[in-house]
Design an enzyme around this catalytic site. Structure first.
Site, short mmCIF file in Angstrom:
data_model
loop_
_atom_site.label_atom_id
_atom_site.label_comp_id
_atom_site.label_asym_id
_atom_site.label_seq_id
_atom_site.Cartn_x
_atom_site.Cartn_y
_atom_site.Cartn_z
N SER A 32 0.75 -0.96 -0.06
CA SER A 32 0.05 0.12 -0.13
C SER A 32 0.89 1.83 -0.25
CB SER A 32 -0.88 -0.07 1.34
OG SER A 32 -1.19 1.20 1.03
N LYS A 89 -13.49 -4.11 2.48
CA LYS A 89 -14.45 -2.56 2.29
C LYS A 89 -16.27 -3.12 2.71
CE LYS A 89 -11.82 -0.14 -0.92
NZ LYS A 89 -11.10 0.06 -2.61
N ASP A 125 -14.39 6.13 -3.18
CA ASP A 125 -13.93 5.55 -3.75
C ASP A 125 -14.70 6.37 -5.08
OD1 ASP A 125 -11.58 3.91 -3.13
OD2 ASP A 125 -13.21 2.33 -3.10
N GLY A 150 -16.81 -5.30 -14.88
CA GLY A 150 -16.67 -6.19 -13.76
C GLY A 150 -17.97 -5.52 -12.70
N GLY A 153 -16.28 -5.00 -5.71
CA GLY A 153 -16.23 -4.08 -4.81
C GLY A 153 -16.66 -2.97 -5.74
N ASN A 174 -19.60 -8.27 -17.08
CA ASN A 174 -17.97 -9.33 -16.27
C ASN A 174 -18.15 -10.25 -16.94
OD1 ASN A 174 -17.04 -9.49 -13.94
ND2 ASN A 174 -18.68 -10.16 -12.57
N PRO A 177 -21.57 -14.29 -15.21
CA PRO A 177 -22.69 -14.00 -15.66
C PRO A 177 -23.68 -13.84 -14.28
CG PRO A 177 -22.73 -15.81 -16.92
CD PRO A 177 -21.18 -15.41 -16.08
N TYR A 246 -3.50 0.67 -11.11
CA TYR A 246 -2.61 2.01 -11.66
C TYR A 246 -0.94 1.58 -11.18
CZ TYR A 246 -2.18 1.77 -6.45
OH TYR A 246 -2.29 1.63 -5.01
P1 NDP Z 1 -13.04 -7.62 -6.59
O1 NDP Z 1 -12.93 -8.96 -6.52
O2 NDP Z 1 -14.13 -6.95 -5.66
O3 NDP Z 1 -13.86 -7.56 -8.24
C1 NDP Z 1 -12.63 -8.40 -9.02
C2 NDP Z 1 -13.87 -8.28 -10.65
O4 NDP Z 1 -12.56 -8.28 -11.66
C3 NDP Z 1 -14.74 -8.96 -11.21
O5 NDP Z 1 -15.47 -8.28 -11.55
C4 NDP Z 1 -13.86 -9.72 -11.25
O6 NDP Z 1 -14.66 -10.88 -11.96
C5 NDP Z 1 -13.25 -9.60 -12.42
N1 NDP Z 1 -12.28 -9.98 -12.43
C6 NDP Z 1 -11.12 -10.20 -11.86
N2 NDP Z 1 -10.42 -11.31 -12.43
C7 NDP Z 1 -10.97 -11.46 -14.43
C8 NDP Z 1 -10.23 -11.38 -14.53
N3 NDP Z 1 -8.67 -12.19 -15.30
N4 NDP Z 1 -10.78 -11.68 -16.59
C9 NDP Z 1 -12.07 -10.95 -16.28
N5 NDP Z 1 -12.27 -10.38 -14.87
C10 NDP Z 1 -11.93 -10.05 -14.25
O7 NDP Z 1 -12.30 -5.85 -6.11
P2 NDP Z 1 -12.18 -4.65 -6.81
O8 NDP Z 1 -13.59 -4.34 -7.66
O9 NDP Z 1 -12.23 -4.36 -5.10
O10 NDP Z 1 -10.67 -4.31 -7.55
C11 NDP Z 1 -10.79 -4.30 -9.28
C12 NDP Z 1 -9.77 -3.39 -9.28
O11 NDP Z 1 -9.45 -2.60 -9.04
C13 NDP Z 1 -8.65 -3.70 -8.48
O12 NDP Z 1 -7.54 -4.40 -10.02
C14 NDP Z 1 -8.23 -2.81 -7.75
O13 NDP Z 1 -6.84 -2.91 -7.64
C15 NDP Z 1 -8.71 -1.90 -8.23
N6 NDP Z 1 -9.41 -0.28 -7.99
C16 NDP Z 1 -8.35 0.69 -8.04
C17 NDP Z 1 -8.86 1.94 -6.69
C18 NDP Z 1 -8.28 2.95 -7.31
O14 NDP Z 1 -8.46 3.40 -6.21
N7 NDP Z 1 -7.32 3.35 -8.65
C19 NDP Z 1 -9.47 1.39 -5.95
C20 NDP Z 1 -10.51 -0.08 -6.16
C21 NDP Z 1 -9.80 -0.26 -6.80
P3 NDP Z 1 -15.80 -12.44 -11.48
O15 NDP Z 1 -16.45 -11.22 -11.18
O16 NDP Z 1 -16.28 -13.08 -13.20
O17 NDP Z 1 -15.13 -12.71 -10.77
#
Ligand code: NDP
Length: 307
Positions: A32, A89, A125, A150, A153, A174, A177, A246
């Site tokens: 972090s 979160k 966020d 996506g 969260g 996503n 489904p 990022y």
């Molecule tokens: P979650 O684990 O809650 O959700 C992950 C999502 O990514 C789901 O929709 C999942 O789909 C999808 N996913 C994961 N792997 C793959 C893949 N190989 N191919 C396609 N879809 C995939 O994570 P978060 O929502 O918390 O975070 C998502 C991203 O956002 C992370 O990279 C995180 O670092 C970034 N983020 C950045 C922030 C910022 O301040 N810049 C703040 C918060 C998050 P499925 O439902 O099919 O599993």
């Protein structure tokens, strides 16, 4: 490498620091860059206002099972504010005394402030996303046709922000489904007259809006081996792509956007603006005042660190 040590619950057991303490909890937390951002901003504030001289931001490695105990201990030890990152979160949402009205539809909190009755939860966020998109791409979510990738969260927070700011339309793709269906059902009461639809990223419908803003809120792109979350060329010439990731600074999705000549930005400014808004919630100092210092610190910290 950050100078901020990684602390654990055992450090809290003997905590006796007299100043105003803030913390980020995560699992894992060692990558972090929030401590670097916040402590740089606090040092800047302290130079002009002695009230902030004893404010400091710490990071704690807290596994999910330990979150309830950690939140209780942090209150007992007099911490003023807490940030939450993966995977806390959503877990923390049900464990705070009160949730700010704007965070309730998101179902997740990333910022807690100590109040007499207990922790009050906020979610910054969505603010960070909107501010970053405006700063990096010159886009306002209001009136935008948004294609969101996506259903986790981060996507949930982004979708709520798009609807609350009055986007023109929202199409969500996503991989799984079932997860998409849950998100769409939760968004339905918020949508009002805004059209919201879901689709498979493997088969984008032909009638998606042209010149849309594409927001990647999947974690696809964090690792070299990840697939692209969508084939941008299969969309009707998107106008801009915002990737919440990022680190790496250029994901394969952003590289494709560059090759297609589409405006693009990564998620660093989102991280900065959500952090500055959290500090505003704790300190009362407007986010716009601390964001530039946080941005510089984040850039410096990313010289070696990741998320
Ligand atoms: P979650 O684990 O809650 O959700 C992950 C999502 O990514 C789901 O929709 C999942 O789909 C999808 N996913 C994961 N792997 C793959 C893949 N190989 N191919 C396609 N879809 C995939 O994570 P978060 O929502 O918390 O975070 C998502 C991203 O956002 C992370 O990279 C995180 O670092 C970034 N983020 C950045 C922030 C910022 O301040 N810049 C703040 C918060 C998050 P499925 O439902 O099919 O599993």
């Amino acid at each position: 490498m950050s100078a901020d040590p990684v602390l654990t619950l055992s450090d809290l057991a003997t905590w006796s620091r007299p100043g105003t303490s803030l913390a980020v909890l995560g699992h894992p937390i060692k990558h972090s860059i929030s401590p670097a951002m916040h402590n740089a901003a606090l040092a800047g504030l302290a130079r002009r206002d002695p009230r902030f001289a004893d404010w400091r931001y710490f990071r704690f490695e807290v596994p999910p099972d330990d979150l309830p105990g950690a939140l209780g201990l942090l209150r007992e030890r007099g911490f003023h504010g807490v940030n939450l990152t993966v995977p806390h979160k959503i877990l923390a949402f049900g464990r705070v005394a009160e949730v700010d009205a704007a965070a309730r539809p998101v179902g997740a909190v990333n910022t807690l402030r100590a109040e007499p009755e207990g922790w009050r939860g906020f979610n910054t966020d969505g603010y960070g996303l909107a501010a970053a998109i405006r700063e990096n791409l010159g886009w306002d979510l209001r009136g935008a046709d948004v294609i969101l990738l996506g259903a986790g969260g981060a996507a949930r927070g982004a979708a709520v922000e798009c609807l609350q700011r009055g986007c023109a339309s929202l199409a969500i793709a996503n991989r799984t489904p079932e997860n998409l269906a849950v998100l769409l059902a939760d968004l339905a009461p918020l949508a009002g007259a805004i059209p919201v639809r879901g689709f498979s990223p493997a088969a984008p419908p032909a009638d998606l809006p042209a010149h849309a803003l594409v927001i990647n809120a999947t974690s696809a792109g964090l690792r070299d081996s990840d697939p692209l979350p969508i084939d941008l060329a299969a969309l009707h010439r998107p106008a801009a792509v915002f990737d919440m990731i990022y680190n790496p600074p250029e994901t394969p999705l952003l590289a494709v956007a560059g090759r297609l000549g589409v405006a693009r930005a990564n998620g660093l400014a989102m991280l900065v603006h959500q952090g500055a808004k959290a500090l505003e919630i704790w300190s009362g100092v407007p986010a716009a005042e601390t964001a530039p210092t946080m941005a510089a610190a984040a850039q410096a910290a990313l010289g070696g660190a990741g998320r």
